[in-house]
Design an enzyme around this catalytic site. Structure first.
Site, short mmCIF file in Angstrom:
data_model
loop_
_atom_site.label_atom_id
_atom_site.label_comp_id
_atom_site.label_asym_id
_atom_site.label_seq_id
_atom_site.Cartn_x
_atom_site.Cartn_y
_atom_site.Cartn_z
N HIS A 17 62.36 70.69 39.57
CA HIS A 17 63.44 70.57 38.48
C HIS A 17 63.41 71.90 37.83
O HIS A 17 62.93 72.81 38.26
CB HIS A 17 62.95 69.40 37.67
N HIS A 20 60.27 74.17 37.40
CA HIS A 20 59.90 74.90 38.42
C HIS A 20 60.90 76.04 38.77
O HIS A 20 60.66 77.03 38.88
CB HIS A 20 59.83 73.92 39.75
N CYS A 125 40.67 62.01 34.56
CA CYS A 125 42.02 61.89 34.73
C CYS A 125 42.63 62.09 36.04
O CYS A 125 42.61 63.22 36.47
CB CYS A 125 42.80 62.29 33.50
N CYS A 128 45.95 64.25 35.85
CA CYS A 128 45.69 65.80 35.59
C CYS A 128 44.96 66.35 36.56
O CYS A 128 44.71 67.67 36.75
CB CYS A 128 44.73 65.90 34.13
N CYS A 143 44.53 59.94 28.10
CA CYS A 143 44.86 61.23 28.35
C CYS A 143 46.27 61.55 27.52
O CYS A 143 46.92 60.66 27.76
CB CYS A 143 45.13 61.24 29.64
N HIS A 146 49.30 61.59 30.04
CA HIS A 146 49.56 60.56 30.90
C HIS A 146 49.40 59.22 30.28
O HIS A 146 49.90 58.03 30.91
CB HIS A 146 48.48 60.76 32.25
N LYS A 298 61.16 65.67 24.97
CA LYS A 298 60.38 65.96 26.16
C LYS A 298 60.82 65.52 27.34
O LYS A 298 61.40 64.40 27.48
CB LYS A 298 58.94 65.31 26.26
N LYS A 301 61.75 61.53 33.62
CA LYS A 301 62.67 60.93 34.42
C LYS A 301 63.02 59.34 33.98
O LYS A 301 63.98 59.12 34.33
CB LYS A 301 61.87 60.65 35.74
#
Length: 517
Positions: A17, A20, A125, A128, A143, A146, A298, A301
């Site tokens: 995305h 990256h 986690c 992570c 976490c 997540h 943020k 998806k």
């Protein structure tokens, strides 16, 4: 002169995305800039393909882990091809060469008694792929990234004596005169790392017993290397370690590791400590950029606000997508992006400014000089003024990875020429003082030629196109290399009098801003 630049290797639990793309385009721009300045560049990117998450995701999709990582890794290769990324190698951690390197380095650390076995209990986690302490969790014991409670794991693993490297690492980071000084940028991130280092380091687990999808430890086949130790070692695998000594000695240490800020600790503390333990040089610079938000939220998806490379290219074209991705916000802090912001910058910087300069200059050359570079005594004053802006502002900014400032210098140079056109008013000179007209059109062409040489790293295909439209002589890359080496503008300019120009065309069609979430 060598220059070794890397992106992080991207974890294959997600498809590429804009986050990256941001890092990879930035690395590509730097790599292209360094090549133009005579450096022997090696540019590495790739994918991180081991770990519990991958094994679980593959099982859920009814695939083997290898099938899953093959598919996702291919998506990254396709994305970088689409964005015209010039990486020299694409490394995958499932490759045999990488497994060999990981086992070599881990064995070296073990032989030096820097790895020991230890039974422990800690919160882990899976999202992570790391252990968390109580202080890392949110108020619900989850976490923070997540939103799940980490599982308590108790097992006997191998640990790396990270604590042994605290003082040496702190010295390398804080002492610029150290022969292996490790520069961390931006400065606020460096300060974060230094502050944590001063609090002390704890030894870390570097193996797992219940993870089958990983690289077995050479001295204990029942355990696999922790995914982060595995992943970090890619940077030396990519330059031939341990078997290709000539290549490794040529390119290592890395001149810059680029990455997002969430993985800065691994790269700034764990990675250099592993290298020191193995007797290898540490990287010269680590640069971490911030996170994107989309319209203030943020990216996720679930919210449907993730931008993918294909969408950027579809809307703006490849070269404009590259330019916009790294110049809309400063490279370093967090920043908010939106389709509206991207479209506005496209229209202002590219359609209105650069596109207008080329279009109006070529149209005047067609109207008054039959699409040829005018015959006149060379007038290089305007191109020298543009050169001063670019030499003083663009080059230092790009060398410091300040892409938005480099873009500002480009736009300032373009604006300089557009303002000169307004001041000269060639359409009036054609009637009132036609003898001055040839030198004016000639000077606009020379300035445009110079500007697109600097634009090359950002927009490689369109720079070549503009170079040819303006009738400039020779290959733009070779001409740029010569200019950047000597900083000498040819006596007759880059577009020699009498040279044929190409008809004007719309390089950057204006785009209507749209509301898009």
């Amino acid at each position: 002169m060598k220059f070794y630049i890397t992106t992080p290797i991207y974890y294959v639990n997600d498809i590429p995305h804009i986050g990256h793309s941001y890092t990879t385009i930035a690395a590509d721009i730097v790599a292209r800039w360094k090549r133009l300045n005579g450096f022997d560049v090696y540019f590495l990117t790739g994918t991180d393909e081991h770990g519990t998450k991958i094994a679980q995701a593959a099982k859920e999709k009814g695939k083997t882990p290898q099938e899953l990582v093959d598919e996702t890794s291919a998506r990254y290769k396709e994305a970088w091809k689409l964005l015209n990324i010039t990486n020299d190698d694409f490394i995958r951690t499932t490759e045999k060469r990488h497994g060999h390197t990981v086992q070599n380095i881990v064995q070296t650390l073990f032989d030096k008694k820097l790895i020991f076995k230890h039974k422990y209990e800690a919160l882990y986690c899976i999202g992570c792929e790391k252990f968390l302490s109580e202080k890392d969790l949110d108020e619900n014991g989850c976490c923070p990234d997540h939103k799940k409670k980490p599982a308590l794991q108790a097992e006997e693993n191998y640990f790396f004596k990270l604590s042994a490297f605290q003082d040496d690492l702190l010295n390398r980071i804080t002492n610029p005169s150290h022969e292996e000084h490790l520069e961390i940028q931006p400065e606020e991130r460096r300060n974060e790392i230094v502050g944590k280092l001063k609090l002390g380091l704890e030894d870390i687990s570097i193996s797992r017993t219940a993870v089958e999808w990983g690289i077995p430890l050479p001295f204990d086949k029942e355990q696999t290397a922790y995914v982060w130790i595995d992943a970090l070692i890619n940077y030396v695998t990519g330059v031939g370690y341990p078997d290709d000594k000539e290549m490794f000695e040529k390119y290592w240490p890395a001149d810059v590791h680029l990455m997002a800020k969430e993985i800065l600790w691994f790269h700034s503390v764990i990675w250099p400590s592993v290298l020191m333990g193995a007797g290898l040089a540490t990287p010269k610079k680590i640069y971490s950029h911030g996170w994107f938000t989309m319209n203030g939220s943020k990216m996720s998806k679930t919210l449907g606000n993730v931008i993918y490379p294909e969408e950027l290219v579809e809307k703006f074209g490849v070269d404009a997508a590259r330019y916009l991705a790294v110049t809309l916000i400063p490279f370093g802090p967090d920043g908010d992006i939106s389709w509206t912001g991207l479209t506005l910058k496209y229209n202002v910087d590219l359609a209105n400014n650069l596109g207008n300069l080329v279009s109006r200059t070529i149209k005047m050359a067609e109207k008054y000089f039959d699409l040829k570079v005018p015959q006149c005594n060379p007038d290089l004053e305007l191109v020298k003024k543009a050169a001063k802006i670019l030499d003083e502002d663009f080059a230092p900014a790009l060398n410091d990875l300040h892409f938005h400032k480099a873009a500002e210098a480009l736009q300032n140079a373009v604006t300089l020429v557009n303002q000169q056109i307004e001041n000269d008013a060639p359409w009036k000179l054609a009637k009132t003082d036609p003898d001055k007209l040839p030198a004016c059109i000639y000077s606009y062409l020379q300035a445009a030629d110079l500007i697109v040489m600097y634009l090359l790293p950002f927009m490689p295909e369109l720079s070549v196109k503009i170079w040819n439209i303006c009738g400039a002589e020779g290959n733009i890359e070779e001409t740029a290399k010569k200019y950047f080496k000597d900083k000498i503008i040819p006596e007759k300019g880059f577009s020699v009098s009498g040279s044929q120009l190409q008809a004007a065309q719309v390089l950057f069609p204006r785009i209507q801003a749209e509301k898009r979430q």
